[in-house]
Design a protein around this motif. Structure first.
Motif, short mmCIF file in Angstrom:
data_model
loop_
_atom_site.label_atom_id
_atom_site.label_comp_id
_atom_site.label_asym_id
_atom_site.label_seq_id
_atom_site.Cartn_x
_atom_site.Cartn_y
_atom_site.Cartn_z
N ASP A 18 0.85 -1.19 0.00
CA ASP A 18 0.00 0.00 0.00
C ASP A 18 0.89 1.24 0.00
O ASP A 18 1.51 1.56 1.00
CB ASP A 18 -0.91 -0.02 1.23
CG ASP A 18 -2.04 0.99 1.12
OD1 ASP A 18 -2.19 1.59 0.04
OD2 ASP A 18 -2.75 1.19 2.12
N GLU A 19 0.93 1.92 -1.14
CA GLU A 19 1.78 3.11 -1.32
C GLU A 19 3.20 2.88 -0.77
O GLU A 19 3.62 3.56 0.17
CB GLU A 19 1.13 4.32 -0.67
CG GLU A 19 -0.26 4.55 -1.24
CD GLU A 19 -0.75 5.99 -1.05
OE1 GLU A 19 0.02 6.82 -0.54
OE2 GLU A 19 -1.88 6.27 -1.44
N PRO A 20 3.92 1.95 -1.37
CA PRO A 20 5.22 1.56 -0.80
C PRO A 20 6.28 2.65 -0.87
O PRO A 20 7.26 2.56 -0.14
CB PRO A 20 5.62 0.36 -1.66
CG PRO A 20 4.89 0.52 -2.94
CD PRO A 20 3.60 1.19 -2.59
N THR A 21 6.11 3.66 -1.69
CA THR A 21 7.18 4.66 -1.80
C THR A 21 6.75 6.06 -1.40
O THR A 21 7.52 7.01 -1.53
CB THR A 21 7.74 4.73 -3.24
OG1 THR A 21 6.69 5.19 -4.09
CG2 THR A 21 8.22 3.38 -3.70
N THR A 22 5.52 6.21 -0.88
CA THR A 22 5.07 7.53 -0.45
C THR A 22 5.97 8.03 0.67
O THR A 22 6.22 7.33 1.63
CB THR A 22 3.61 7.47 0.02
OG1 THR A 22 2.82 7.03 -1.06
CG2 THR A 22 3.11 8.83 0.47
N GLY A 23 6.47 9.24 0.51
CA GLY A 23 7.31 9.82 1.55
C GLY A 23 8.78 9.43 1.49
O GLY A 23 9.56 9.84 2.33
N LEU A 24 9.16 8.64 0.50
CA LEU A 24 10.58 8.26 0.38
C LEU A 24 11.32 9.25 -0.51
O LEU A 24 10.76 9.83 -1.43
CB LEU A 24 10.70 6.87 -0.23
CG LEU A 24 10.34 5.67 0.64
CD1 LEU A 24 10.74 4.39 -0.05
CD2 LEU A 24 11.03 5.76 2.00
N ASP A 25 12.62 9.42 -0.25
CA ASP A 25 13.41 10.28 -1.12
C ASP A 25 13.68 9.53 -2.43
O ASP A 25 13.54 8.31 -2.49
CB ASP A 25 14.72 10.67 -0.43
CG ASP A 25 15.57 9.48 -0.09
OD1 ASP A 25 16.16 8.88 -1.01
OD2 ASP A 25 15.62 9.12 1.10
#
Lengths: 269, 324
Positions: free
Chosen positions: B166-173
C-alpha cells in the motif's frame, strides 16, 4: 529469490500450541520493550516513592495509626498504588499499537486475536515484579519493618500478581477505548488516583466523613491494601482477605470478554 | 499452494462494495491479477485504494462482493488467505524497540514457520535488503528508507505467493524510491504476485504489468500503461498567450484539441501525440494570425491528465450515446 520458492509450509501443531506460542511471542515482545525503555519503569515508580517519602515524613507525624508505626501502615498502600500505576502501561502501550500500522500487520498474520492484549498483560506482570521489588527496598530504607513469614510473603506475591492481572485487564479496556495517545496517558490515572486516595492507603478510613468512609471501606483497592497490610505487619484481616480475591477474580471475569469484543471491533471496522 | 480453481489468476476481485455510514468508499470494484504479475491500483487520495487492500488482506469485511486470493475466499477462509499473503501498509509497520532481526523473527514465528526456516529466511532477507549491518540495532535508530525496506522484508518472511504493497514509496526520497522499485521488480521476476497501490503515474508506469485506475470507489479504466496513455491523449502542450484579447482567436485556430483554457493566466492546454512536429505547426499558425506566444511547455501525462481525460471521455461518450 528462486522462482520455485513458494510459500514456506507452516508447522503443523494444535491450535492450543499456537495460542500459547503467539501469546509467548507477544509477551516477549512487550517485555523487551520494558528492558529497552527502563526509563518507563523508573518514571513509573518515581510517583510512589515520592508519595512514600512525602507521607512518611511530611504527614506521617500527624496521622494516628494506633499500635503500628506509620511507616508500617503506609507501606501496603504505596505498594498497591505502585502496582495499580504500573497497569497504566497496558493502556498506553495498547493504544500505541492500535494507533500505528503494526496492528494491521499483526491482524494480517495467521496469529490468534487475543495474543496482543495478553502479551501486554504478561509484560505488566513482569514490570510490576521489578517495580514491586524496588518499592519494597525503598520501604525498608524508610523504616518499614514487616513481620511476615515465608508463607505470608508468598501470599503477598500471589495477591500482588492477581491484583496486577485484574487492573491490567481493566486498563486494556481503557487502551482500546481511548481515541488518542494523550488520553491514554492520563485516563488511567484519573481512575486510579482517587481510588487509591479514597482508600485505606494513606490514612485509616475511620477519620473520613461517613459517605466517603462507606465508599472507602467497600471498594476493592481498600480490601487489597488491608489484606496486604495484614499479611505484612499483622493488622486485623476481617473480611478483606476473601473479598479482595473475589473482587480481583470478578474484575478479570468481566473484563476479559469485554476486551476481546472491543479488540475485534476496534481492529475490524 | 492455492487450490487449482483459478490457476492463472492469483487475485480475483468481484464487485466489492464498502461504505462507512453514508460514505460510499467502494462502489463495485472488480479486477483480477495473473500469477506473477504486478498490478498497480492507481488513484487519488480517498479513491478507495487502501480500503481495497484492507479487504483483500482480511482486515476489513466487504459489505458486498467477493474475492479470492490464490483460490481461497477472503470471507470463508480467512486463515488460509493470511498464510498466503504479505502486507506492507502505508506506514512502516515495524516495532521501534526491537532490532531489525528481532522484528523479522517475531513475524516469522507469528506466521507459524519453524525456527530453522525463520533463521534462514531472516538471514537471506537482511542480506537482500541491505540491512545486515543494522540488524542488531533497534529500529528507532533506522532512517525512513531502512524502515520501509525492513517492512517489506517482514512481509516476505514466509515467502507468501501474493504481496500487497500500500503506497510503498510515499514519503521516500528519490534514491530510496529507486531502491524500492528494484526490489519490487526482483520480487515479481521471482514469481510473486504483487498488488501495489500508488498515487504516482510514473511508479505504475515503471512497475506494473497492468494498471487499474479507481476514483470514487469505482474502476474507471484498466489496461497496460500504453493503453492508458493512448486514452489520455499522451502529451500535453501548454501555450501562454501574450494578450487576453487574442485568447479566443488562438483557441479557434488550434481547434479541436484544446483540453482546457485558463483565462486568468492566458494558458491554453492542448493534447498532442506528435510532440515537436505538432508544436511547430501550431506556432506557425499562431504567428500567421499575429498572436504572440510568451511561453511554451510540453508535459508528459500526469495522473491529473489521466483523470481529466478519463472522466471527461466517459461523460462525452455517454452524451454521444444518448444523442443516438
Amino acid at each position: 529469490m528462486s522462482s520455485e520458492e513458494s510459500i514456506i509450509t507452516p508447522e503443523k501443531r494444535s491450535s492450543i500450541y499456537w495460542t500459547v506460542s503467539d501469546t509467548w511471542l507477544m509477551a516477549k515482545r512487550s517485555t523487551t520493550h520494558i528492558i529497552r525503555s527502563l526509563d518507563q519503569v523508573m518514571s513509573l515508580i518515581l510517583f510512589p516513592i515520592m508519595f512514600m517519602l512525602l507521607n512518611r515524613y511530611v504527614f506521617g507525624g500527624a496521622i494516628d495509626t494506633g499500635d503500628i508505626s506509620y511507616a508500617n501502615y503506609l507501606f501496603a498502600g504505596i505498594f498497591v498504588q505502585t502496582l495499580a500505576f504500573g497497569a497504566n502501561y497496558t493502556t498506553i502501550n495498547l493504544a500505541v499499537d492500535m494507533k500505528e500500522g503494526i496492528i494491521d500487520r499483526f491482524r494480517s498474520l495467521p496469529m490468534g486475536n487475543s495474543a496482543l492484549v495478553t502479551g501486554h498483560i504478561v509484560s505488566d506482570l513482569v514490570r510490576n515484579i521489578i517495580s514491586g521489588a524496588i518499592i519494597i527496598l525503598v520501604g525498608l530504607l524508610v523504616g518499614f519493618r514487616p513481620n511476615a513469614n515465608f508463607g505470608e510473603w508468598l501470599m503477598v506475591i500471589g495477591l500482588a500478581m492477581l491484583f496486577t492481572l485484574a487492573i491490567s485487564w481493566l486498563s486494556a479496556i481503557l487502551g482500546l477505548l481511548v481515541k488518542s495517545l494523550e488520553a491514554a496517558q492520563w485516563v488511567g490515572f484519573i481512575i486510579i488516583f482517587p481510588l487509591t486516595f479514597i482508600s485505606s492507603a494513606f490514612v485509616p478510613t475511620e477519620t473520613m466523613p461517613s459517605a466517603l468512609r462507606a465508599f472507602a471501606e467497600n471498594q476493592p483497592i481498600t480490601h487489597v491494601i488491608d489484606t496486604m497490610r495484614s499479611l505484612l505487619v499483622g493488622t486485623p484481616l476481617d473480611n478483606s482477605g476473601w473479598l479482595s480475591i473475589v473482587w480481583c477474580v470478578g474484575i478479570i471475569i468481566v473484563s476479559v470478554p469485554i476486551t476481546s469484543r472491543l479488540f475485534r471491533r476496534r481492529s475490524q471496522r | 499452494m492455492g487450490k487449482s480453481v483459478n490457476s492463472t489468476n492469483s487475485i480475483v476481485v468481484k464487485d466489492l462494495h464498502k461504505s462507512y455510514k453514508d460514505l460510499k468508499v467502494l462502489d463495485g470494484v472488480s479486477f483480477s491479477v495473473k500469477k506473477g504479475d504486478i498490478l498497480a491500483l492507481l488513484g487519488p487520495n480517498g479513491a478507495g485504494k487502501t480500503t481495497t487492500v484492507k479487504i483483500l488482506s482480511t482486515l476489513l469485511h466487504p459489505d458486498k462482493g467477493e474475492a479470492q486470493i490464490n483460490g481461497y475466499d477472503i470471507k470463508s477462509d480467512e486463515a488460509a488467505v493470511r498464510s498466503n499473503i504479505g502486507l506492507t501498509g502505508q506506514y512502516a509497520a515495524v516495532d521501534e524497540y526491537l532490532t531489525g532481526e528481532e522484528n523479522l523473527k517475531l513475524i516469522g514465528r507469528l506466521y507459524r514457520l519453524n525456527k530453522d526456516d525463520v533463521n534462514r529466511r531472516s538471514k537471506q532477507l537482511l542480506e537482500q535488503f541491505d540491512l545486515v549491518e543494522a540488524s542488531t540495532r533497534p529500529v528507532k535508530t533506522y532512517s525512513g528508507g531502512m524502515r520501509r525496506r525492513l517492512d517489506l522484508a517482514m512481509s516476505l518472511i514466509a515467502s507468501p505467493p501474493v504481496i500487497f504493497l500500500d503506497e510503498p514509496t510515499t514519503g521516500l526520497d528519490p534514491r530510496s524510491r529507486l531502491t524500492m522499485w528494484a526490489m519490487i521488480e526482483k520480487l515479481a521476476s521471482g514469481g510473486t504476485t504483487i498488488l501495489l497501490t500508488t498515487q504516482y503515474m510514473e511508479e505504475a508506469d515503471y512497475l506494473a504489468d497492468n494498471i487499474v485506475v479507481i476514483d470514487n470507489g469505482k474502476v474507471i479504466a484498466e489496461g497496460t500503461s500504453d493503453t492508458l496513455k493512448s486514452k489520455v491523449g499522451s502529451d500535453r502542450l501548454e501555450l501562454k498567450i501574450a494578450k487576453n484579447s487574442s485568447l479566443e482567436k488562438a483557441e479557434k485556430i488550434i481547434d479541436g484539441k484544446v483540453l482546457n483554457v485558463d483565462k486568468d493566466d492566458r494558458i491554453i492546454s492542448i493534447a498532442t501525440k506528435k510532440g515537436a512536429g505538432e508544436l511547430r505547426r501550431i506556432l506557425e499558425q499562431l504567428e500567421k494570425a499575429k498572436i504572440d506566444v510568451v511561453d511554451v511547455s510540453l508535459h508528459r501525462p500526469t495522473l491529473d491528465d489521466v483523470f481529466l481525460s478519463l472522466t471527461g471521455k466517459v461523460t462525452s461518450e455517454e452524451e454521444k450515446e444518448s444523442k443516438k
